[in-house]
Design an enzyme around this catalytic site. Structure first.
Site, PDB file in Angstrom:
ATOM      1  N   LYS A   1       7.866  -0.246   5.911  1.00 54.14           N
ATOM      2  CA  LYS A   1       7.827   1.277   5.458  1.00 54.14           C
ATOM      3  C   LYS A   1       8.724   2.547   4.545  1.00 54.14           C
ATOM      4  CE  LYS A   1       4.973   5.495   7.229  1.00 54.14           C
ATOM      5  NZ  LYS A   1       4.433   5.536   8.032  1.00 54.14           N
TER       6      LYS A   1
ATOM      7  N   ASP B   1      -2.729  10.572  17.558  1.00 53.39           N
ATOM      8  CA  ASP B   1      -3.736  10.228  15.965  1.00 53.39           C
ATOM      9  C   ASP B   1      -4.431   9.160  16.027  1.00 53.39           C
ATOM     10  OD1 ASP B   1      -4.216  10.987  13.408  1.00 53.39           O
ATOM     11  OD2 ASP B   1      -3.417  10.107  12.506  1.00 53.39           O
TER      12      ASP B   1
ATOM     13  N   GLY C   1       1.274  -0.735  -0.189  1.00 50.57           N
ATOM     14  CA  GLY C   1      -0.385   0.084  -0.063  1.00 50.57           C
ATOM     15  C   GLY C   1       0.809   1.426   0.261  1.00 50.57           C
TER      16      GLY C   1
ATOM     17  N   VAL D   1       4.322   0.597   0.924  1.00 48.15           N
ATOM     18  CA  VAL D   1       4.220   0.213   2.209  1.00 48.15           C
ATOM     19  C   VAL D   1       4.888  -1.589   2.124  1.00 48.15           C
ATOM     20  CG1 VAL D   1       3.983  -1.866   4.620  1.00 48.15           C
ATOM     21  CG2 VAL D   1       3.412   0.851   4.792  1.00 48.15           C
TER      22      VAL D   1
ATOM     23  N   GLY E   1       0.858   5.994   0.543  1.00 48.67           N
ATOM     24  CA  GLY E   1       0.270   6.641   1.146  1.00 48.67           C
ATOM     25  C   GLY E   1       0.576   8.412   0.505  1.00 48.67           C
TER      26      GLY E   1
ATOM     27  N   GLY F   1       4.430   8.138   1.587  1.00 44.35           N
ATOM     28  CA  GLY F   1       5.272   6.533   1.910  1.00 44.35           C
ATOM     29  C   GLY F   1       4.609   5.734   1.084  1.00 44.35           C
TER      30      GLY F   1
END
Length: 359
Positions: free
Chosen positions: A78, A178, A56, A63, A58, A61
């Site tokens: 990551k 978060d 995956g 993964v 974002g 970064g």
């Protein structure tokens, strides 16, 4: 005109054959991620880890699933985008590595290695093959708001595990900042792991990355002090509020604060009390509602001081023991109820006087 139309198919076919020959002779980029300055190809060796495939990505970064070259252990790596050491995203990544390396708990994602590859920082964690807590709560919400407490117990047990992991972090002066269901991974046994400490902060050190007035976190899970940018007021009680939002979702089947625009949402979080969970789901026990509303108190002093205290009351409830939380008598909700009570008494008194004079 007719001759030109008859020649068009032949011309089109000829152009297509020419293009196929030209495009076949063009060099193909073998390492597109490297050309883009971000990411690596399968088979790349990063430290002692060989990349198998991407899991995956974002904004900051990617993964990957990786394998340790000697032992064959499978982990998750990551990789942050190629940024300088002074870039805020890179500094937060470095802070995540520093924070998580000091935390070894069954309910926190364990970091096993870290380093840099061609200017790109990376860290390796255990690989959790499972769903996120967010996916589980979406299913719960699809089932409807009114659910008996027995149907909610599995999710309450997950939240307790999250609280225990966060309590471990709080005891070591680390706040997450978060916390949300999407940052909780569930393994095959249902055991939760808290992830993504990119916004984590040590409470025993000065934060030189963020400045007062900056809004950090996920809006729907922000505490009032986060929503108003009062970063100097953030502490373990801030994580308590976020986990209070998660508990509210479990009980009521929805978020406590909802708005179309961020500024409206921030106003609700900082100025309005949410509807009590029992108004959404009458089957919620009173004690559980009290725990939830205490975690969602506007003033930090009115919340649980940290995840340890929050977990202790939730654990007592799940064990069938009396909880320490008492009805909220202060704050906006308490003042509203008091005002409503006084108004009701005044109305009753006025009605009695009217009846007296009528008679």
């Amino acid at each position: 005109m007719s001759d030109r139309r008859e020649d068009e198919p032949h011309t089109t076919a000829l152009l297509r054959r020419v293009w196929d020959k030209v495009s076949a002779s063009l060099p193909r980029p073998k390492k597109l991620p490297a050309l883009l300055g971000f990411g690596v190809e399968p088979g790349t060796l990063i430290g002692r880890w060989r990349v198998e495939r991407e899991l995956g990505r974002g904004a900051n970064g990617i993964v990957y699933r990786v394998v340790e070259t000697k032992s064959g252990d499978v982990r998750a790596l990551k990789l942050i985008s190629n940024r300088g050491p002074q870039d805020p995203a890179r500094r937060r990544f470095d802070r995540e590595v520093e924070a998580v390396r000091t935390l070894d708990h069954p309910n926190l994602l364990t970091v096993v290695d870290s380093g840099a590859h061609e200017g790109q920082a990376w860290l390796v964690t255990e690989l959790v093959d499972g769903r996120t807590f967010e996916e589980v709560l979406v299913e719960r919400e699809a089932a409807g708001r009114r659910l008996p407490v027995e149907a909610l117990r599995p999710n309450l047990a997950i939240l307790l595990g999250v609280l225990e992991g966060v309590a471990f972090a709080h005891a070591r002066n680390v706040i997450h900042r978060d916390l949300k269901p999407a940052n909780v991974l569930l393994d095959g046994t249902g055991r939760p792991r808290v992830t993504d400490f990119g916004l984590a902060k040590r409470t025993d050190s000065v934060d030189r990355i963020t400045v007062s007035g900056e809004v950090l976190g996920t809006p729907s899970y922000m505490a009032p002090e986060q929503a108003t940018g009062k970063l100097e007021s953030l502490g373990s009680h801030t994580d308590v509020f976020a986990l209070g939002v998660v508990l509210y979702r479990i009980l009521a089947g929805r978020l406590p604060f909802r708005a179309k625009r961020p500024m409206e949402l921030f106003h609700l979080i900082s100025q309005r009390d949410p509807a009590p969970p029992r108004r959404e789901n009458p089957d919620v026990p009173v004690e559980l509602e009290r725990i939830c509303m205490k975690a969602l108190a506007k003033a930090p002093r009115d919340r649980f001081p940290d995840a340890t205290a929050f977990a202790a009351d939730l654990r007592r409830f799940l064990a069938g023991l009396p909880v320490s939380t008492r009805p909220i008598r202060g704050g906006r909700l308490g003042r509203t109820l008091l005002a409503a009570g006084i108004a009701a008494l005044l109305l009753a008194g006025a009605a009695a006087l009217v009846l007296h004079y009528v008679r």
